[in-house]
Write an enzyme that holds these catalytic residues in place. Sequence first.
Site, PDB file in Angstrom:
ATOM      1  N   ASP A   1      19.506   8.249   1.900  1.00 54.87           N
ATOM      2  CA  ASP A   1      18.314   9.017   1.538  1.00 54.87           C
ATOM      3  C   ASP A   1      17.593   8.254   0.427  1.00 54.87           C
ATOM      4  O   ASP A   1      18.004   8.299  -0.736  1.00 54.87           O
ATOM      5  CB  ASP A   1      18.699  10.416   1.045  1.00 54.87           C
ATOM      6  CG  ASP A   1      19.220  11.327   2.153  1.00 54.87           C
ATOM      7  OD1 ASP A   1      19.892  10.816   3.068  1.00 54.87           O
ATOM      8  OD2 ASP A   1      18.983  12.548   2.084  1.00 54.87           O
TER       9      ASP A   1
ATOM     10  N   LYS B   1      11.821  13.079   4.685  1.00 53.77           N
ATOM     11  CA  LYS B   1      12.403  14.165   3.886  1.00 53.77           C
ATOM     12  C   LYS B   1      11.400  14.630   2.846  1.00 53.77           C
ATOM     13  O   LYS B   1      10.722  13.808   2.224  1.00 53.77           O
ATOM     14  CB  LYS B   1      13.687  13.645   3.240  1.00 53.77           C
ATOM     15  CG  LYS B   1      14.410  14.614   2.315  1.00 53.77           C
ATOM     16  CD  LYS B   1      15.693  13.971   1.799  1.00 53.77           C
ATOM     17  CE  LYS B   1      16.352  14.787   0.703  1.00 53.77           C
ATOM     18  NZ  LYS B   1      17.570  14.124   0.163  1.00 53.77           N
TER      19      LYS B   1
ATOM     20  N   LYS C   1      13.819  16.248   7.301  1.00 51.02           N
ATOM     21  CA  LYS C   1      14.782  16.914   6.428  1.00 51.02           C
ATOM     22  C   LYS C   1      14.010  17.663   5.355  1.00 51.02           C
ATOM     23  O   LYS C   1      13.209  17.074   4.629  1.00 51.02           O
ATOM     24  CB  LYS C   1      15.746  15.912   5.793  1.00 51.02           C
ATOM     25  CG  LYS C   1      16.754  16.568   4.840  1.00 51.02           C
ATOM     26  CD  LYS C   1      17.770  15.557   4.310  1.00 51.02           C
ATOM     27  CE  LYS C   1      18.662  16.159   3.240  1.00 51.02           C
ATOM     28  NZ  LYS C   1      19.662  15.187   2.711  1.00 51.02           N
TER      29      LYS C   1
END
Length: 217
Positions: free
Chosen positions: A93, A157, A186
Amino acid sequence: MSPEQSLAPYIDHTVLRPDTTKAMVAQLCQEAIQHRFAAVCVPPCFVRQAVAALQDTGVQVATVVGFPFGYQLAKVKFFEAHQALSEGATEIDVVMNIAAFKSGKHDEVMSELHELSTLCHFKNSILKVIIETALLTSEEIVQICQICVEAEVDFVKTSTGYAASGAQIEDVLLMRANLPKHIKIKASGGIKTKEAALALVKAGADRIGTSSGVSLL
């Protein structure tokens, strides 16, 4: 299928506090196994511990790169990601370079993300790009989605959890409308209730990043 059974596979069970301890990570991993969450997301210094705890369980190990502000040099992020992958992480991430994007250096942002996605894919892992929607206009979110498509990332995300606000339904809807189906979303940041999580999934989120994974169920 019960709401608990349907929500659990979406959850990235997360602990990224600056005072995270080994005991917290151990508990996080046990809860992820018990509830069959998609992944845990832990600080880089705890990747080895999480990988060992989750071996052969099907729960993935994610960690963060360039966290939480994203303005590290590209080569530093590349090294961070390479190190995490070499220690067994299967999901990265990364916080995009918002400062570079806001300065008009879109090609630089795309190049950095493409290098990271290439690395992750070479290691049979996935790249999630944190764009920090709270700092962006709707037009900027659309532009970044286009950059992420060019960079061949796996997920976009919403948030780090460190900005003024986290995941918002309208942002997820906008992202979903501007990303191809193969690039997933996400939602993360401030997701504390099952109702909020389910609403974000309905809006198009494929994963939910939260430190409240157990209480959501």
